[in-house]
Motif scaffolding. Structure first.
Motif, PDB file in Angstrom:
ATOM      1  N   ALA A 226      10.196 -10.607  -4.619  1.00 50.17           N
ATOM      2  CA  ALA A 226       9.461  -9.348  -4.447  1.00 50.17           C
ATOM      3  C   ALA A 226       8.061  -9.444  -5.036  1.00 50.17           C
ATOM      4  O   ALA A 226       7.100  -8.936  -4.459  1.00 50.17           O
ATOM      5  CB  ALA A 226      10.233  -8.199  -5.093  1.00 50.17           C
ATOM      6  N   ASP A 227       7.932 -10.113  -6.188  1.00 44.86           N
ATOM      7  CA  ASP A 227       6.607 -10.312  -6.798  1.00 44.86           C
ATOM      8  C   ASP A 227       5.713 -11.143  -5.885  1.00 44.86           C
ATOM      9  O   ASP A 227       4.531 -10.839  -5.712  1.00 44.86           O
ATOM     10  CB  ASP A 227       6.736 -11.034  -8.142  1.00 44.86           C
ATOM     11  CG  ASP A 227       7.482 -10.229  -9.187  1.00 44.86           C
ATOM     12  OD1 ASP A 227       7.292  -8.999  -9.232  1.00 44.86           O
ATOM     13  OD2 ASP A 227       8.255 -10.832  -9.949  1.00 44.86           O
TER      14      ASP A 227
ATOM     15  N   LEU B 152       4.692  -8.890  -2.932  1.00 46.36           N
ATOM     16  CA  LEU B 152       3.758  -7.838  -3.322  1.00 46.36           C
ATOM     17  C   LEU B 152       2.408  -8.422  -3.746  1.00 46.36           C
ATOM     18  O   LEU B 152       1.380  -8.135  -3.134  1.00 46.36           O
ATOM     19  CB  LEU B 152       4.342  -6.998  -4.459  1.00 46.36           C
ATOM     20  CG  LEU B 152       3.417  -5.924  -5.033  1.00 46.36           C
ATOM     21  CD1 LEU B 152       3.068  -4.885  -3.977  1.00 46.36           C
ATOM     22  CD2 LEU B 152       4.066  -5.263  -6.236  1.00 46.36           C
TER      23      LEU B 152
ATOM     24  N   LEU C 257       9.874  -2.889   1.213  1.00 46.06           N
ATOM     25  CA  LEU C 257       8.653  -3.417   0.605  1.00 46.06           C
ATOM     26  C   LEU C 257       7.747  -4.033   1.664  1.00 46.06           C
ATOM     27  O   LEU C 257       6.543  -3.769   1.696  1.00 46.06           O
ATOM     28  CB  LEU C 257       9.004  -4.460  -0.466  1.00 46.06           C
ATOM     29  CG  LEU C 257       7.839  -5.231  -1.082  1.00 46.06           C
ATOM     30  CD1 LEU C 257       6.864  -4.293  -1.779  1.00 46.06           C
ATOM     31  CD2 LEU C 257       8.366  -6.286  -2.047  1.00 46.06           C
TER      32      LEU C 257
ATOM     33  N   TYR D 150       9.674  -2.192  -3.897  1.00 48.01           N
ATOM     34  CA  TYR D 150       9.539  -3.065  -5.061  1.00 48.01           C
ATOM     35  C   TYR D 150      10.515  -2.632  -6.158  1.00 48.01           C
ATOM     36  O   TYR D 150      11.150  -3.468  -6.803  1.00 48.01           O
ATOM     37  CB  TYR D 150       8.098  -3.041  -5.573  1.00 48.01           C
ATOM     38  CG  TYR D 150       7.843  -4.014  -6.690  1.00 48.01           C
ATOM     39  CD1 TYR D 150       7.785  -5.380  -6.452  1.00 48.01           C
ATOM     40  CD2 TYR D 150       7.659  -3.571  -7.997  1.00 48.01           C
ATOM     41  CE1 TYR D 150       7.550  -6.282  -7.477  1.00 48.01           C
ATOM     42  CE2 TYR D 150       7.417  -4.459  -9.027  1.00 48.01           C
ATOM     43  CZ  TYR D 150       7.361  -5.812  -8.763  1.00 48.01           C
ATOM     44  OH  TYR D 150       7.134  -6.702  -9.784  1.00 48.01           O
TER      45      TYR D 150
ATOM     46  N   ARG E  26      13.700  -4.894  -7.723  1.00 46.10           N
ATOM     47  CA  ARG E  26      13.797  -5.233  -9.151  1.00 46.10           C
ATOM     48  C   ARG E  26      15.220  -5.080  -9.682  1.00 46.10           C
ATOM     49  O   ARG E  26      15.567  -5.692 -10.693  1.00 46.10           O
ATOM     50  CB  ARG E  26      12.834  -4.365  -9.966  1.00 46.10           C
ATOM     51  CG  ARG E  26      11.394  -4.803  -9.765  1.00 46.10           C
ATOM     52  CD  ARG E  26      10.397  -3.906 -10.429  1.00 46.10           C
ATOM     53  NE  ARG E  26      10.576  -3.869 -11.864  1.00 46.10           N
ATOM     54  CZ  ARG E  26       9.988  -2.979 -12.646  1.00 46.10           C
ATOM     55  NH1 ARG E  26       9.196  -2.067 -12.135  1.00 46.10           N
ATOM     56  NH2 ARG E  26      10.189  -2.995 -13.938  1.00 46.10           N
TER      57      ARG E  26
END
Length: 192
Positions: free
Chosen positions: A125-126, A129, A4, A56, A60
């Protein structure tokens, strides 16, 4: 997570060359030509985009939670995305008052999109990103506006009808994305 991050570096890095490193872009265009530069730009951006999706998606499966957002933030995020879709469309319709006033509506759409998603998503990750896109779009917008002022670039509005068209198309796209496409492409139902 490394995939990512690499994807974000490639994608946002390529989308930053004209703003943050205009000399690099100018030298590349001068040495290889505009069309080959656009080919490299597109290829690196696509590789970055694919890596973002892959990284991503992998993150998840085993999320690292930083916070858990209250349920109401989902509704606020959905509401914020309405102007984001309209601004995104306005970026591609020449002669809108939105583009004349805001100069770079796509950067504003990206800001709103990223902020809205940060409100309702709290994994590492959120944050990488959406936080990465939020920081990039804030910097991009500020630098692009400054560059436009320095170069005397203005965007002319042609008619209100173009703004109405942008709003209608933006709302239709928002509806399609919220009702079907977000779940189909991302695997998450915004309203479910």
């Amino acid at each position: 997570m490394a995939i990512l991050i690499l994807g974000l570096v490639l994608f946002l890095g390529m989308h930053s060359t004209r703003i943050f490193a205009p000399g690099v872009r100018a030298n590349a265009v001068r040495s290889m030509g505009l069309i080959p530069w656009k080919g490299v730009y597109t290829l690196v951006s696509l590789v970055g985009f694919v890596l973002i999706i892959w990284g991503y998606g992998e993150a998840r499966y085993n999320p690292t939670w930083v916070w858990v957002s209250p349920g109401w933030t989902r509704h606020l995020s959905a509401l914020l995305l309405i102007p984001a879709f309209v601004l995104l469309v306005a970026a591609y319709i020449p002669g809108t008052h939105m583009k004349a006033k805001l100069s770079h509506p796509m950067a504003l759409a990206t800001k709103i999109w990223a902020f809205a998603h940060l409100l309702s998503n709290g994994t590492l990750a959120d944050i990488l990103l959406f936080g990465g896109f939020l920081v990039w779009s804030i910097l991009y917008y500020a630098i692009a506006r400054r560059r436009d002022r320095a170069e005397g670039v203005t965007y002319q509005a042609v008619s209100v009808q173009r703004d109405v068209i942008a709003a209608i198309i933006g709302l239709v796209l928002y509806g399609a994305f919220a009702a079907v496409l977000h779940e189909w492409l991302i695997g998450v139902r915004p309203f479910g």
